[in-house]
Design a protein around this motif. Structure first.
Motif, mmCIF file in Angstrom:
data_model
loop_
_atom_site.group_PDB
_atom_site.id
_atom_site.type_symbol
_atom_site.label_atom_id
_atom_site.label_comp_id
_atom_site.label_asym_id
_atom_site.label_seq_id
_atom_site.Cartn_x
_atom_site.Cartn_y
_atom_site.Cartn_z
ATOM 1 N N LEU A 111 0.711 -1.174 0.035
ATOM 2 C CA LEU A 111 0.058 -0.023 0.104
ATOM 3 C C LEU A 111 0.819 1.312 -0.094
ATOM 4 O O LEU A 111 1.941 1.251 0.683
ATOM 5 C CB LEU A 111 -1.093 0.121 1.214
ATOM 6 N N PRO A 112 0.401 2.289 -0.749
ATOM 7 C CA PRO A 112 -0.854 2.578 -1.112
ATOM 8 C C PRO A 112 -1.160 1.943 -2.812
ATOM 9 O O PRO A 112 -2.248 2.233 -3.111
ATOM 10 C CB PRO A 112 -0.923 4.205 -1.038
ATOM 11 N N ALA A 113 -0.327 1.207 -3.189
ATOM 12 C CA ALA A 113 -0.637 0.665 -4.538
ATOM 13 C C ALA A 113 -1.617 -0.436 -4.409
ATOM 14 O O ALA A 113 -1.666 -1.220 -3.450
ATOM 15 C CB ALA A 113 0.873 -0.074 -4.943
ATOM 16 N N TRP A 114 -2.486 -0.446 -5.645
ATOM 17 C CA TRP A 114 -3.659 -1.491 -5.544
ATOM 18 C C TRP A 114 -4.322 -1.652 -4.372
ATOM 19 O O TRP A 114 -4.548 -2.726 -3.906
ATOM 20 C CB TRP A 114 -2.881 -2.927 -5.960
ATOM 21 N N ARG A 115 -5.286 -0.396 -3.983
ATOM 22 C CA ARG A 115 -6.174 -0.602 -3.017
ATOM 23 C C ARG A 115 -7.253 -1.190 -3.803
ATOM 24 O O ARG A 115 -7.535 -0.713 -5.068
ATOM 25 C CB ARG A 115 -6.366 0.718 -2.558
ATOM 26 N N GLY A 116 -8.059 -1.990 -3.112
ATOM 27 C CA GLY A 116 -9.266 -2.702 -3.777
ATOM 28 C C GLY A 116 -9.275 -4.281 -3.722
ATOM 29 O O GLY A 116 -8.569 -4.841 -2.896
ATOM 30 N N ALA A 118 -8.965 -6.581 -6.018
ATOM 31 C CA ALA A 118 -8.175 -7.431 -6.931
ATOM 32 C C ALA A 118 -6.663 -7.085 -6.811
ATOM 33 O O ALA A 118 -6.322 -6.817 -8.138
ATOM 34 C CB ALA A 118 -8.912 -7.680 -8.102
ATOM 35 N N PRO A 119 -6.072 -6.657 -5.909
ATOM 36 C CA PRO A 119 -4.629 -6.155 -5.957
ATOM 37 C C PRO A 119 -4.055 -7.154 -7.126
ATOM 38 O O PRO A 119 -2.881 -6.648 -7.603
ATOM 39 C CB PRO A 119 -4.256 -6.039 -4.541
ATOM 40 N N VAL A 120 -3.954 -8.441 -6.545
ATOM 41 C CA VAL A 120 -2.659 -9.530 -7.373
ATOM 42 C C VAL A 120 -3.031 -9.330 -8.724
ATOM 43 O O VAL A 120 -2.009 -9.188 -9.462
ATOM 44 C CB VAL A 120 -3.044 -10.727 -6.714
ATOM 45 N N GLN A 121 -4.337 -9.375 -9.143
ATOM 46 C CA GLN A 121 -4.640 -9.443 -10.583
ATOM 47 C C GLN A 121 -4.191 -8.241 -11.328
ATOM 48 O O GLN A 121 -3.715 -8.349 -12.456
ATOM 49 C CB GLN A 121 -6.140 -9.624 -10.808
ATOM 50 N N HIS A 122 -4.514 -7.203 -10.971
ATOM 51 C CA HIS A 122 -4.130 -5.919 -11.313
ATOM 52 C C HIS A 122 -2.342 -5.473 -11.522
ATOM 53 O O HIS A 122 -2.093 -5.251 -12.427
ATOM 54 C CB HIS A 122 -4.709 -4.559 -10.679
ATOM 55 N N ALA A 133 2.564 -7.617 0.606
ATOM 56 C CA ALA A 133 1.403 -7.634 1.439
ATOM 57 C C ALA A 133 1.703 -6.715 2.350
ATOM 58 O O ALA A 133 2.818 -6.365 2.928
ATOM 59 C CB ALA A 133 1.477 -9.124 2.246
ATOM 60 N N SER A 134 0.361 -6.147 3.103
ATOM 61 C CA SER A 134 0.570 -5.046 4.206
ATOM 62 C C SER A 134 -0.585 -5.309 4.893
ATOM 63 O O SER A 134 -1.620 -5.960 4.811
ATOM 64 C CB SER A 134 0.268 -3.634 3.560
ATOM 65 N N VAL A 135 -0.153 -5.074 6.200
ATOM 66 C CA VAL A 135 -1.165 -5.099 7.418
ATOM 67 C C VAL A 135 -1.403 -3.924 7.922
ATOM 68 O O VAL A 135 -0.452 -2.892 8.390
ATOM 69 C CB VAL A 135 -0.540 -6.087 8.713
ATOM 70 N N PHE A 136 -2.538 -3.311 7.913
ATOM 71 C CA PHE A 136 -2.899 -1.917 8.201
ATOM 72 C C PHE A 136 -4.360 -1.887 8.969
ATOM 73 O O PHE A 136 -5.076 -2.940 9.168
ATOM 74 C CB PHE A 136 -2.996 -1.110 7.115
ATOM 75 N N TYR A 200 -5.663 1.981 -7.643
ATOM 76 C CA TYR A 200 -6.813 1.154 -7.316
ATOM 77 C C TYR A 200 -6.890 -0.046 -8.220
ATOM 78 O O TYR A 200 -6.650 -0.174 -9.367
ATOM 79 C CB TYR A 200 -8.126 1.982 -7.470
ATOM 80 N N ALA A 201 -7.489 -1.145 -7.487
ATOM 81 C CA ALA A 201 -7.706 -2.612 -8.222
ATOM 82 C C ALA A 201 -9.070 -2.996 -8.059
ATOM 83 O O ALA A 201 -9.453 -3.825 -7.170
ATOM 84 C CB ALA A 201 -6.659 -3.484 -7.453
ATOM 85 N N PRO A 202 -10.112 -2.492 -8.808
ATOM 86 C CA PRO A 202 -11.379 -2.908 -8.569
ATOM 87 C C PRO A 202 -11.574 -4.457 -9.078
ATOM 88 O O PRO A 202 -10.589 -4.953 -9.873
ATOM 89 C CB PRO A 202 -12.204 -2.011 -9.327
ATOM 90 N N LYS A 203 -12.730 -5.000 -8.541
ATOM 91 C CA LYS A 203 -12.778 -6.525 -9.077
ATOM 92 C C LYS A 203 -12.800 -6.537 -10.394
ATOM 93 O O LYS A 203 -13.491 -5.625 -11.104
ATOM 94 C CB LYS A 203 -14.182 -6.771 -8.443
ATOM 95 N N LEU A 204 -12.309 -7.677 -11.080
ATOM 96 C CA LEU A 204 -12.344 -7.850 -12.344
ATOM 97 C C LEU A 204 -13.766 -8.337 -12.916
ATOM 98 O O LEU A 204 -14.297 -9.015 -12.279
ATOM 99 C CB LEU A 204 -11.371 -8.596 -12.737
#
Length: 307
Positions: A111-116, A118-122, A133-136, A200-204
Motif C-alpha cells: 500500500l498505497p498501490a492497488w487498493r481494492g 483485486a490487487p494481485v490481478q491488477h 502484502a501489508s497489514v494496516f 486502485y484495483a477494482p474487482k475484475l
C-alpha cells in the motif's frame, strides 16, 4: 490477545491457521453467509466457516456487518483485536470501534498501490515486477488506514493470479501474526500511507478478462495470467467462448492478430507484436485440454481466427 477473525475465501485460510497456532485466542470467526454452489446449487459454508467449524470455533455469519444481532454478539465476545483477510464486506465505523485495538487487515499489495478487491490481478496485468502484502488498521475509507508492517515479493514470469495469491497468503500470514504479537506488547505503531504511488484495483469483470489479440504479446500474456484462474481469460472461436490458459510469448511475428498457426504439436496466435503459443484451452461445455488436442478435435487449420 482475544481475537475475532474475519475472512471468507480459501486465501484467508493460511492466516486463520497461523492465528490458531499462535499464542493468541481465536474466540470466533466472522464470514459471509452460506452460498449456493455446484450443479445442485446447494447451500455451502465458506472455506473459512468450514475450517472454523472443524476447529470448534464459533462462526458468525451476519447478512451484513451492521446486523444488530451480530453487533451485539461481537460486543459480548469483546475481542482485543479483529484481524481481517478477504472478508468481503465493509465494516461500519461503529463496529470498527468495538475491538479494543481495532480491526487490522492483511492486504495483498504494498500500500498505497492497488487498493481494492483485486490487487494481485491488477499487479500482474500492469506488469509489476514486485508486489507484496501489508497489514494496516482498518478505517471506513477503502484500504486507506495506517500501515503496521509490510513485506515484498518478486513476481515470477510464470506467476498467475492464483499462484501469486497463494504465495502471498502464506507469507502474509506470518506478517499478520507478527503484527498482532507486537500489538499485544504495545511496541508497534502504524504509519500513514504515503501520498505517492496510489492506485486502485477494482474487482475484475468478465469483460475485463476478454483477450484483445491486437494488444502487444506481453500485454496478452499479462492479462491472461492476471485473470487465471478467476474470472478466467477468454476469447471467441466462431460464436462460442473459448477459455484460454497462460501462453508462451515467442520471438517471431508470423501471424496477424488473432490468426492461428496450427501444427501437430502446437497452436500459435498472432498479436499486436510477436506471436504467442497457446497452453491449455477450454471449449464451451468441455474440460480444459492442451491447445493442440483442441485443434485436432476441431480440425482447425492455419489462418483460422480467434476473437
Amino acid at each position: 490477545m482475544r481475537l475475532v477473525f474475519a475472512g471468507t475465501p480459501e486465501v484467508a485460510l493460511p492466516a486463520l491457521d497461523a492465528l490458531v497456532e499462535s499464542d493468541h485466542e481465536v474466540a470466533a470467526v466472522v464470514t459471509r453467509p452460506d452460498a449456493r454452489a455446484g450443479r445442485g446449487r446447494t447451500l455451502r459454508p465458506s472455506p473459512v466457516a468450514a475450517r472454523a467449524l472443524d476447529l470448534g470455533i464459533e462462526v458468525l455469519r451476519p447478512p451484513r456487518p451492521s446486523d444488530p444481532d451480530f453487533v451485539a454478539r461481537l460486543g459480548e465476545i469483546a475481542p482485543d483485536c479483529a484481524p481481517v483477510v478477504a472478508y468481503g464486506g465493509l465494516i461500519p465505523a461503529d463496529v470498527l470501534a468495538i475491538p479494543r485495538l481495532g480491526w487490522v487487515n492483511l492486504h495483498f499489495s504494498v500500500l498505497p498501490a492497488w487498493r481494492g478487491a483485486a490487487p494481485v490481478q491488477h499487479a500482474l496485468i500492469a506488469g509489476d515486477e514486485v508486489t507484496g502484502a501489508s497489514v494496516f488498521s482498518l478505517v471506513p475509507e477503502l484500504d486507506a488506514g495506517p500501515v503496521f508492517g509490510l513485506l515484498t515479493e518478486r513476481i515470477r514470469p510464470e506467476d498467475t493470479a492464483g499462484t501469486l495469491l497463494a504465495r502471498l497468503a502464506d507469507v502474509g500470514s506470518g506478517l499478520l501474526v507478527d503484527v498482532l504479537d507486537h500489538l499485544a506488547l504495545g511496541d508497534i505503531e502504524a504509519r500513514p500511507q504515503p501520498e505517492d504511488g496510489l492506485s486502485y484495483a477494482p474487482k475484475l469483470t468478465t469483460e475485463d478478462a476478454r483477450v484483445d489479440w491486437s494488444a502487444p504479446a506481453l500485454g496478452v500474456d499479462r492479462r491472461i495470467r492476471g485473470c487465471t484462474p478467476a474470472p478466467g481469460a477468454w476469447t471467441t472461436y466462431g460464436d462460442e467462448r473459448l477459455k484460454v490458459g497462460p501462453v508462451t510469448v515467442l520471438d517471431s511475428a508470423e501471424l496477424k492478430p488473432g490468426a492461428l498457426g496450427v501444427s501437430k504439436s502446437e497452436v500459435r496466435v498472432g498479436t499486436g507484436t510477436t506471436d504467442v503459443m497457446l497452453g491449455d484451452v477450454q471449449p464451451h461445455g468441455k474440460k480444459a485440454m492442451p491447445a493442440a488436442d483442441w485443434a485436432r478435435g476441431a480440425r482447425l487449420e492455419s489462418g483460422t481466427r480467434l476473437g
